[in-house]
Design an enzyme around this catalytic site. Structure first.
Site, PDB file in Angstrom:
ATOM      1  N   LYS A  86       2.927 -15.342   2.605  1.00 16.35           N
ATOM      2  CA  LYS A  86       3.091 -16.101   1.367  1.00 16.35           C
ATOM      3  C   LYS A  86       4.591 -16.399   1.237  1.00 16.35           C
ATOM      4  CE  LYS A  86       1.477 -17.881  -2.467  1.00 16.35           C
ATOM      5  NZ  LYS A  86       0.607 -19.069  -2.479  1.00 16.35           N
TER       6      LYS A  86
ATOM      7  N   ASP B  22      -3.247 -18.221   0.823  1.00 16.48           N
ATOM      8  CA  ASP B  22      -4.278 -18.931   0.035  1.00 16.48           C
ATOM      9  C   ASP B  22      -4.965 -19.981   0.895  1.00 16.48           C
ATOM     10  OD1 ASP B  22      -1.810 -20.234   0.084  1.00 16.48           O
ATOM     11  OD2 ASP B  22      -1.918 -20.966  -1.982  1.00 16.48           O
TER      12      ASP B  22
ATOM     13  N   TYR C 264       0.822  -1.211   0.000  1.00 19.46           N
ATOM     14  CA  TYR C 264       0.000   0.000   0.000  1.00 19.46           C
ATOM     15  C   TYR C 264       0.859   1.266   0.000  1.00 19.46           C
ATOM     16  CZ  TYR C 264      -4.676  -1.950   0.895  1.00 19.46           C
ATOM     17  OH  TYR C 264      -5.880  -2.577   0.798  1.00 19.46           O
TER      18      TYR C 264
ATOM     19  N   ASP D  60      -6.420  -6.792   4.399  1.00 13.98           N
ATOM     20  CA  ASP D  60      -7.551  -6.146   3.731  1.00 13.98           C
ATOM     21  C   ASP D  60      -8.476  -7.214   3.155  1.00 13.98           C
ATOM     22  OD1 ASP D  60      -9.100  -4.104   2.472  1.00 13.98           O
ATOM     23  OD2 ASP D  60      -8.074  -4.557   0.586  1.00 13.98           O
TER      24      ASP D  60
ATOM     25  N   ASP E  63     -12.390  -8.825   4.775  1.00 13.43           N
ATOM     26  CA  ASP E  63     -13.683  -8.818   4.074  1.00 13.43           C
ATOM     27  C   ASP E  63     -14.274 -10.225   4.072  1.00 13.43           C
ATOM     28  OD1 ASP E  63     -13.445  -6.116   3.448  1.00 13.43           O
ATOM     29  OD2 ASP E  63     -14.160  -6.397   1.389  1.00 13.43           O
TER      30      ASP E  63
HETATM   31  C1  IPM Z   1     -10.416  -1.024   4.098  1.00 10.89           C
HETATM   32  C2  IPM Z   1     -10.640  -0.473   2.715  1.00 10.89           C
HETATM   33  C3  IPM Z   1      -9.471   0.437   2.339  1.00 10.89           C
HETATM   34  C4  IPM Z   1      -8.199  -0.387   2.407  1.00 10.89           C
HETATM   35  C5  IPM Z   1      -9.610   1.136   0.977  1.00 10.89           C
HETATM   36  C6  IPM Z   1     -10.894   1.910   0.856  1.00 10.89           C
HETATM   37  C7  IPM Z   1      -8.429   2.004   0.659  1.00 10.89           C
HETATM   38  O1  IPM Z   1     -10.824  -1.500   1.804  1.00 10.89           O
HETATM   39  O2  IPM Z   1     -10.290  -0.231   5.044  1.00 10.89           O
HETATM   40  O3  IPM Z   1     -10.381  -2.244   4.236  1.00 10.89           O
HETATM   41  O4  IPM Z   1      -7.879  -1.101   1.443  1.00 10.89           O
HETATM   42  O5  IPM Z   1      -7.521  -0.325   3.427  1.00 10.89           O
HETATM   43 MG    MG Z   2     -10.954  -3.402   2.677  1.00 10.75          MG
END
Ligand code: IPM
Ligand code: MG
Length: 384
Positions: free
Chosen positions: A191, A223, A142, A247, A251
């Site tokens: 990884k 993975d 990032y 990240d 999710d």
């Molecule tokens: C998160 C989001 C952010 C990230 C984006 C919006 C830049 O997906 O906070 O998880 O990737 O950190």
């Molecule tokens: Mg995110």
């Protein structure tokens, strides 16, 4: 107590859900005899429209002057075609970095009342799971070198991942300390079969694991970790991983709890009394025990934000789920101010509302009834 909170509402559903979190916090202030001074600052697309910059200096200064920061979400279709440096998302990375928030705590817990919202089968979920993802937040790909250049096939774009021993060690310590306070199990995800940064990551984590013999430590390739999260989430207690892997995995972890609309997060510079250090000190080698020459180092200002995005498709319709933002407010009271009384009060109210069967659209049963964002907020306020 008086708490000065910087509000970064941002874009899309950001303003609605932050308004919900504010209503809930205001009500707890009434109940516990505290006071909040909320000060809004521009960030993301809203800041681009007003000032031309995704992260105005005034916003950074406002956060640095506050006791804590509550953030909604940034981004939207309107700003999708801007260059990387000008995008709303750049502001999110910028504020995380400016405040030295190298740790992102993302708890993923299954609420019994939301059992049916999880796509996992009963035998997989058992009596639930409770995972804490510790995501590195100010390093890795990032923040690495990036750009365009001429390659073998012509013009190419590149992004690079770099991690120093210092950056790995400080996030590793937070993860081990977190595991000590929970069920004493830590899984580091990398990884290392392919990436050099992951091999260094693994080596540093192994070194730390010797300092924490009480923690049952394991490594897992990313993975495999993605697969294990849906195969048997109960095997995890604390997961520590890099910025990008965190990240993605967070999710995934949110969806198995039922909805990404439920997950709060805390972005912090470390664990309280622990010395802080940060990337980009003058010689590029911040030390964990050194005093880095960085204006905001040692700042205890943390930032709390839902893990979901700005959801421009449902913005302004009053149908978003405000719970992730409300629970982010609870995390703020716990981690920034040690106010477990207020945090628990908010968390219990959310539990009760869910147990009573109130749902927003994202967590409603198939063909089931659901209420609006503002109504969900009112119900939670009633149960405080
Ligand atoms: C998160 C989001 C952010 C990230 C984006 C919006 C830049 O997906 O906070 O998880 O990737 O950190
Ligand atoms: Mg995110």
């Amino acid at each position: 107590m008086i708490y000065n909170i910087a509000l970064l509402k941002g874009d899309g559903i950001g303003p609605e859900i932050i308004d919900s979190a504010v209503k809930v916090l205001e009500k707890t202030a009434e109940k516990f005899g505290d006071k909040f001074n909320f000060k809004p600052y521009l960030i993301g697309g809203a800041a681009i429209d007003a000032t031309g910059q995704p992260l105005p200096q005034e916003t950074v200064d406002g956060c640095l002057e506050s006791d804590s920061v509550l953030l909604g979400a940034v981004g939207g279709y309107k700003w999708d075609n801007l260059s990387g440096e000008q995008r709303p998302e750049k502001a999110l990375l910028g504020i995380r970095s400016a405040l030295g928030l190298f740790t992102n705590l993302r708890p993923a817990k299954l609420y019994p009342a939301l059992r049916n919202a999880s796509p996992l089968k009963d035998e997989v979920v058992g009596n639930g799971f409770d995972i804490m993802i510790v995501r590195e937040l100010t390093g890795g790909i990032y923040f690495g070198d990036r750009g365009y250049r001429q390659g073998k096939y012509g013009t190419e774009a590149y992004d690079t991942e770099a991690y120093s021993v210092t950056e790995i060690e400080r996030i590793g310590r937070v993860a081990f300390e977190t595991a000590v306070k929970r069920n004493k199990k830590l899984c580091s995800v990398d990884k290392a079969n392919v990436l050099e940064t992951s091999r260094l990551w693994r080596k540093v984590m192994h070194g730390l694991s010797e300092e924490y013999p009480e923690v049952e430590y394991s490594d897992m390739f990313v993975d495999n970790a993605a697969m294990q999260l849906v195969r048997n989430p109960r095997q995890f207690d604390v997961i520590v991983t890099s910025n990008m892997f965190g990240d993605i995995l967070s999710d995934e972890a949110s969806q198995i709890t039922g909805s990404i609309g439920m997950l709060a997060s805390a972005s912090i510079g470390g664990l309280g009394e622990k010395p802080l250090s940060c990337r980009n000190d003058s010689e590029g080698k911040a030390q964990i025990n050194g005093v880095p020459p960085f204006k905001n180092l040692g700042s205890k200002i943390s930032l709390y934000e839902p893990i979901h995005g700005s959801a421009p498709d449902i913005a302004g319709k009053d149908i978003a789920n405000p719970i992730a933002a409300i629970l982010s407010g609870a995390m703020m009271m716990r981690y920034s101010f040690g106010r477990n009384d207020i945090a628990e009060c908010i968390e219990n109210a959310v539990d009760k509302v869910l147990e009573k069967g109130y749902r927003t659209a994202d967590i409603a049963e198939k063909d089931g009834e659901y209420i609006k964002c503002s109504e969900m907020t009112e119900r939670i306020v009633e149960f405080l």
